[in-house]
Motif scaffolding. Structure first.
Motif, mmCIF file in Angstrom:
data_model
loop_
_atom_site.group_PDB
_atom_site.id
_atom_site.type_symbol
_atom_site.label_atom_id
_atom_site.label_comp_id
_atom_site.label_asym_id
_atom_site.label_seq_id
_atom_site.Cartn_x
_atom_site.Cartn_y
_atom_site.Cartn_z
ATOM 1 N N GLU A 152 0.818 -1.208 0.000
ATOM 2 C CA GLU A 152 0.000 0.000 0.000
ATOM 3 C C GLU A 152 0.858 1.266 0.000
ATOM 4 O O GLU A 152 0.580 2.223 -0.709
ATOM 5 C CB GLU A 152 -0.950 -0.017 1.195
ATOM 6 N N ASP A 153 1.933 1.283 0.799
ATOM 7 C CA ASP A 153 2.795 2.449 0.839
ATOM 8 C C ASP A 153 3.479 2.662 -0.503
ATOM 9 O O ASP A 153 3.610 3.787 -0.977
ATOM 10 C CB ASP A 153 3.848 2.290 1.940
ATOM 11 N N LEU A 154 3.956 1.555 -1.110
ATOM 12 C CA LEU A 154 4.609 1.660 -2.399
ATOM 13 C C LEU A 154 3.633 2.179 -3.445
ATOM 14 O O LEU A 154 3.961 3.049 -4.243
ATOM 15 C CB LEU A 154 5.158 0.294 -2.833
ATOM 16 N N TRP A 155 2.429 1.644 -3.463
ATOM 17 C CA TRP A 155 1.428 2.051 -4.445
ATOM 18 C C TRP A 155 1.135 3.543 -4.299
ATOM 19 O O TRP A 155 0.991 4.259 -5.291
ATOM 20 C CB TRP A 155 0.172 1.224 -4.263
ATOM 21 N N SER A 156 1.084 4.028 -3.065
ATOM 22 C CA SER A 156 0.812 5.448 -2.836
ATOM 23 C C SER A 156 2.014 6.306 -3.207
ATOM 24 O O SER A 156 1.872 7.495 -3.490
ATOM 25 C CB SER A 156 0.420 5.701 -1.373
ATOM 26 N N VAL A 165 0.949 4.000 -16.191
ATOM 27 C CA VAL A 165 2.015 3.420 -17.011
ATOM 28 C C VAL A 165 2.292 1.981 -16.585
ATOM 29 O O VAL A 165 2.429 1.081 -17.423
ATOM 30 C CB VAL A 165 3.302 4.271 -16.917
ATOM 31 N N LEU A 166 2.357 1.738 -15.269
ATOM 32 C CA LEU A 166 2.619 0.395 -14.771
ATOM 33 C C LEU A 166 1.525 -0.581 -15.199
ATOM 34 O O LEU A 166 1.814 -1.706 -15.618
ATOM 35 C CB LEU A 166 2.744 0.403 -13.247
ATOM 36 N N GLU A 167 0.284 -0.156 -15.106
ATOM 37 C CA GLU A 167 -0.821 -1.026 -15.488
ATOM 38 C C GLU A 167 -0.758 -1.376 -16.973
ATOM 39 O O GLU A 167 -1.005 -2.526 -17.371
ATOM 40 C CB GLU A 167 -2.158 -0.357 -15.159
ATOM 41 N N LEU A 168 -0.388 -0.403 -17.809
ATOM 42 C CA LEU A 168 -0.295 -0.661 -19.246
ATOM 43 C C LEU A 168 0.924 -1.514 -19.580
ATOM 44 O O LEU A 168 0.879 -2.349 -20.491
ATOM 45 C CB LEU A 168 -0.247 0.665 -20.011
ATOM 46 N N LEU A 197 10.872 1.808 -11.951
ATOM 47 C CA LEU A 197 11.938 0.835 -11.718
ATOM 48 C C LEU A 197 12.710 1.180 -10.451
ATOM 49 O O LEU A 197 13.023 0.306 -9.641
ATOM 50 C CB LEU A 197 12.886 0.787 -12.922
ATOM 51 N N GLU A 198 13.018 2.458 -10.292
ATOM 52 C CA GLU A 198 13.777 2.900 -9.117
ATOM 53 C C GLU A 198 12.981 2.684 -7.833
ATOM 54 O O GLU A 198 13.516 2.224 -6.818
ATOM 55 C CB GLU A 198 14.141 4.371 -9.263
ATOM 56 N N LYS A 199 11.695 2.989 -7.865
ATOM 57 C CA LYS A 199 10.873 2.886 -6.665
ATOM 58 C C LYS A 199 10.604 1.439 -6.269
ATOM 59 O O LYS A 199 10.491 1.119 -5.087
ATOM 60 C CB LYS A 199 9.550 3.623 -6.880
ATOM 61 N N THR A 200 10.493 0.549 -7.261
ATOM 62 C CA THR A 200 10.178 -0.851 -6.967
ATOM 63 C C THR A 200 11.429 -1.709 -6.800
ATOM 64 O O THR A 200 11.361 -2.795 -6.226
ATOM 65 C CB THR A 200 9.323 -1.469 -8.088
ATOM 66 N N GLY A 201 12.561 -1.235 -7.329
ATOM 67 C CA GLY A 201 13.780 -2.029 -7.268
ATOM 68 C C GLY A 201 13.822 -3.127 -8.311
ATOM 69 O O GLY A 201 14.687 -4.008 -8.250
ATOM 70 N N VAL A 209 6.478 -6.346 -13.999
ATOM 71 C CA VAL A 209 5.282 -7.182 -14.096
ATOM 72 C C VAL A 209 5.298 -8.251 -13.013
ATOM 73 O O VAL A 209 4.284 -8.505 -12.348
ATOM 74 C CB VAL A 209 5.193 -7.837 -15.489
ATOM 75 N N LEU A 210 6.449 -8.854 -12.809
ATOM 76 C CA LEU A 210 6.582 -9.873 -11.779
ATOM 77 C C LEU A 210 6.291 -9.279 -10.404
ATOM 78 O O LEU A 210 5.597 -9.888 -9.580
ATOM 79 C CB LEU A 210 7.996 -10.455 -11.805
ATOM 80 N N PHE A 211 6.791 -8.086 -10.158
ATOM 81 C CA PHE A 211 6.550 -7.405 -8.885
ATOM 82 C C PHE A 211 5.051 -7.175 -8.686
ATOM 83 O O PHE A 211 4.506 -7.423 -7.602
ATOM 84 C CB PHE A 211 7.291 -6.070 -8.862
ATOM 85 N N ALA A 212 4.394 -6.691 -9.719
ATOM 86 C CA ALA A 212 2.963 -6.395 -9.623
ATOM 87 C C ALA A 212 2.156 -7.649 -9.335
ATOM 88 O O ALA A 212 1.218 -7.637 -8.533
ATOM 89 C CB ALA A 212 2.483 -5.737 -10.917
ATOM 90 N N ILE A 213 2.540 -8.760 -9.962
ATOM 91 C CA ILE A 213 1.831 -10.022 -9.741
ATOM 92 C C ILE A 213 2.075 -10.536 -8.332
ATOM 93 O O ILE A 213 1.142 -10.911 -7.612
ATOM 94 C CB ILE A 213 2.279 -11.077 -10.775
ATOM 95 N N LYS A 214 3.337 -10.532 -7.904
ATOM 96 C CA LYS A 214 3.687 -11.083 -6.595
ATOM 97 C C LYS A 214 3.028 -10.325 -5.451
ATOM 98 O O LYS A 214 2.722 -10.900 -4.410
ATOM 99 C CB LYS A 214 5.206 -11.069 -6.411
#
Length: 224
Positions: A152-156, A165-168, A197-201, A209-214
């Motif tokens: 939740e914090d990352l998404w915000s 952009v991430l969803e697309l 990329l920087e925010k998610t690592g 995509v893998l991050f979003a799924i996991k």
């Protein structure tokens, strides 16, 4: 791109020669490097004046296996797209390699048409996820369900446009397609992608995509 250059690393000579012949039969795709193992591939990449666009790697090789080779490629040749060809179907291999920055994971019993599709797709869209990947992700999610709270914090932290952009990206849209849909330039899309990329690592688009799924932000079926 006029010609897609491909490197192949596999210690099974018969398979490697056969794969090179198959790749060379694809229109606009050519094998430019053919080696026995990852160490020879890294040496060949360093010496090549024109770098290949895609590397087809066996997972199990002497001297330097597919895992170690991928790590070196990501460090020194980050633009090279990596497609793993393996006999290992275990979910953990698929997921682990994707986390390391692999752009596609194919089993060695796939049809040549899927190899061609994977090569072309990783060049234009950076990642290729097939049904085997989706099944692996579904299996892993059933074993350990992701907690939405953890993201939740990352998404915000992502701006509204970064979320778009991430969803697309997760829907396998190209940079140009995303730009057209959002009414912005490709350079702007690239900027948002770099920020995400920087925010998610994540290491690359496939990693996003893998991050979003996991983390429960995307169902694997949505990558179709």
């Amino acid at each position: 791109m006029d010609l897609i250059r491909v490197a192949i690393a596999d210690d099974q000579v018969l398979f490697r020669k056969g794969m090179a012949a198959i790749v060379d039969s694809f229109e606009g795709i050519q094998t430019v490097i053919e080696v026995d193992n990852g160490l020879e591939l890294i040496e060949a990449l360093g010496a090549a004046e024109e770098k290949p666009h895609v590397a087809l790697l066996d997972l199990s090789m002497p001297e330097m296996n597919g895992v170690e080779t991928t790590k070196v490629i990501r460090k020194y040749f980050p633009d090279l797209k990596v497609v793993i060809l393996s006999v290992y179907a275990e979910d953990r291999f698929v997921i682990h390699l994707m986390e390391l920055g692999v752009n596609a994971y194919l089993f060695k019993n796939v049809e040549p048409a899927e190899v061609e599709k994977a090569i072309r797709t990783v060049v234009t869209n950076e990642f290729y996820f097939n049904n085997s990947f989706r099944e692996a992700m579904n299996n892993r999610m059933q074993v350990k369900r992701p907690r939405r709270l953890a993201t939740e914090d990352l998404w915000s932290d992502l701006s509204a446009r970064e979320r778009d952009v991430l969803e697309l990206i997760c829907k396998q849209r190209t940079g140009q397609e995303i730009a057209d849909e959002l009414g912005v330039s490709v350079r702007t899309v690239d900027g948002h992608r770099s920020s995400i990329l920087e925010k998610t690592g994540a290491r690359n688009t496939a990693g996003l995509v893998l991050f979003a799924i996991k983390h429960g932000l995307l169902d694997p079926s949505q990558t179709l």
